[in-house]
Design an enzyme around this catalytic site. Sequence first.
Site, PDB file in Angstrom:
ATOM      1  N   GLU A 221       0.794  -1.222   0.000  1.00 42.34           N
ATOM      2  CA  GLU A 221       0.000   0.000   0.000  1.00 42.34           C
ATOM      3  C   GLU A 221       0.832   1.281   0.000  1.00 42.34           C
ATOM      4  O   GLU A 221       0.384   2.307  -0.514  1.00 42.34           O
ATOM      5  CB  GLU A 221      -0.937   0.009   1.223  1.00 42.34           C
ATOM      6  CG  GLU A 221      -1.981  -1.099   1.241  1.00 42.34           C
ATOM      7  CD  GLU A 221      -3.002  -0.960   0.129  1.00 42.34           C
ATOM      8  OE1 GLU A 221      -3.324   0.178  -0.252  1.00 42.34           O
ATOM      9  OE2 GLU A 221      -3.466  -2.007  -0.369  1.00 42.34           O
TER      10      GLU A 221
ATOM     11  N   SER B 173     -49.777 -21.354  39.806  1.00 45.16           N
ATOM     12  CA  SER B 173     -49.462 -21.810  41.165  1.00 45.16           C
ATOM     13  C   SER B 173     -48.004 -21.598  41.560  1.00 45.16           C
ATOM     14  O   SER B 173     -47.645 -21.779  42.725  1.00 45.16           O
ATOM     15  CB  SER B 173     -49.821 -23.290  41.315  1.00 45.16           C
ATOM     16  OG  SER B 173     -51.221 -23.463  41.253  1.00 45.16           O
TER      17      SER B 173
END
Length: 684
Positions: A94, A364
């Site tokens: 690069e 319950s």
Amino acid sequence: MKRTDYIKSTNRRKWKRVALSLSITSIAAIVTVLIALRIYAQVLGAPSLSVPKASLFLDHSGHQIGDHFSQHRRYWMKLSDISPFLTEAFVATEDKKFYSHNGFDYKRLAGAVLKDVKTMSKAQGASTITMQYARNLYLTHEKSWTRKIHEALFAYRLEIFYDKDTILEGYLNTVYFGHGMYGVEAASRFYFSKAAKELTLEEAATIAAIAKGPSVYSPLDNPENSRNRQLLVLDQMEEYDYISTAQKERAVEERIVLKTESWKDMKQVAPYFLDAAWQQAEDILASKGRVPAEGGWQIRTTLNQQHQQAAEQAIKQAMPANDLQVGFISMAADTGFVTSMIGGVDFGDSSFNRVTQAKRQPGSAMKPILYAAALEKGMNPLTFMTAEKTLFTYDDGRSTYEPSNINGEFAAKPISLAQAIAISDNIYAVKTLEQVGYKPYTKMAQRLGVDVAFPESPAVALGTSDVTLLEMTTAYNRIASKGKQVEPQLILSITDANGKLVYEHSSKKPKQVMSEQDTFVLTHLMTGMFDPVFNDYLTSTGLSMRPKQTRPYAAKSGTTISDQYLIGFSPTLTAGIWTGFDRGKQLEDLEDKSVSKKVWIDFMEAAHEGTAPQPFLPSSGVQGVIVDIETGGIAVNECPKQRLVYVKDKDVPKKLCTDRSLREQHSGEEENSKMELFPFSFFE
């Protein structure tokens, strides 16, 4: 001198003066521009290098289990934690003059400008690593002269205020590598399932190749293009003496093995848990004055991967092939640390968390909270009440309520609290609410962590108020913790991107919200659902789980027409499950109704595998006595239905089960209740 020679000489001097003037003007202009640029840069100061970073989640042992990212999946790594092969590959391909230029490669830049002018395009980039980093940080990838000018200005400022290693580190952490991955660490984990510092030469070259164009050079989508670009990267590295010819040849021969499947598997670890953990982390960070969106957090959680896997496996085996949904959570009894969480069948289909967000009727499963309030009011496991079919009035006699049991049958005699909770008798529960009152019941629920205000209706004794599974499991966990106000906790510590510890969970002594005596008595009552000795007109509700049970558990189930709950605990671990349908569908199929019990017992057995069974140890002030469950008297051979029951010292029975007065007393209670249509009115 001839006139023509004079004119030529004069013109030459004139043009020399013009050229000199132009040169001086140009130099002055350039110097002025450079000074202006420097002043401009100094006035603006150092540009911010802040970028969104992914936050990492760790389990309780420090192993990575997932991440959270607001915009980009990026894990910021220091240059020293990145493979030298990778940094060298990027510099070689690069920007080979990166360490010698001041942000611009003028030769490449001039060539690119000439080509752009000739072709009347903006195709040639010639951007250095610094310029690319500036674009990644501050700009878009739009191809325009304006963007390129801004890119150059930002690059200039970066070079003034930051050294080369800082710029290179930032660049490597901001490059896009496709598939939502930003930075070399995310790319390395995604493509090769390893950290960037562990990359081999051929792997580093493959990743460096992607940066040229992720859509073109992805080894996952375009393996041929990727291979060709990888070979070019290796050639460049050899040409600029980053690697030897022998190293390049070995790298060329090595076959690239992608491991993206490992990434996909890793992302699926406890997604509902991670989502809830991030929400708790946001609250913690906000309380510390930090902004969660900063990212880069390392969040150590309470997740126990063995528990999570056990829960997932149990659910996978038990869930039918329909749209039945599930919520599941487990937490440590002593600390409240959440060890597993599943908020639905598939996070990909629905991120709605049925543990923390869904409010459903627990049925319950609410009764232990009611009986906790009853124990405080003076009732005990051997408190007998008639439980025949009863019509209750409330609202000053304007309304009536007639509860029924699951099989439509009722007791033909008085029953004890111990038996009532084991077989889940509804008449006994409503009569208990009469004795306790609405406000004490509500306050007990709130003390145990359930955010509810019960309306004054007898049906609330049977769990008709909407609550979350998290609230209910928290309540049971406080019972398991011997009455301490233990809060559910998902986060152990948070460290910021710079390694600074921002938060660490502190183990403060929790407040006592229920006495140890009452919590132990209640705990032992809740072991009754697994004991067939209580079988009568109703059966003990946990008998289907008993064949798999290898250790003591205290639990309670809850059933409505649309919901199934089961919550319980061992001395060390609490687990809660809800099953049902998300919208408008009732539970009718027997297979659907059996899921919660199958999952719960399979999880608890797997979670405790390899550990010795632990008993529930009684607290001081509590005594165990073997009683006849029919009469509540001390058991002798003539009374076959015997069980160990724990009561407070003051409640220890004095009479034998054969004592005639006990049977006459219970018979009298039964007859008296039949004489009254409305035997009780509700009071506090």
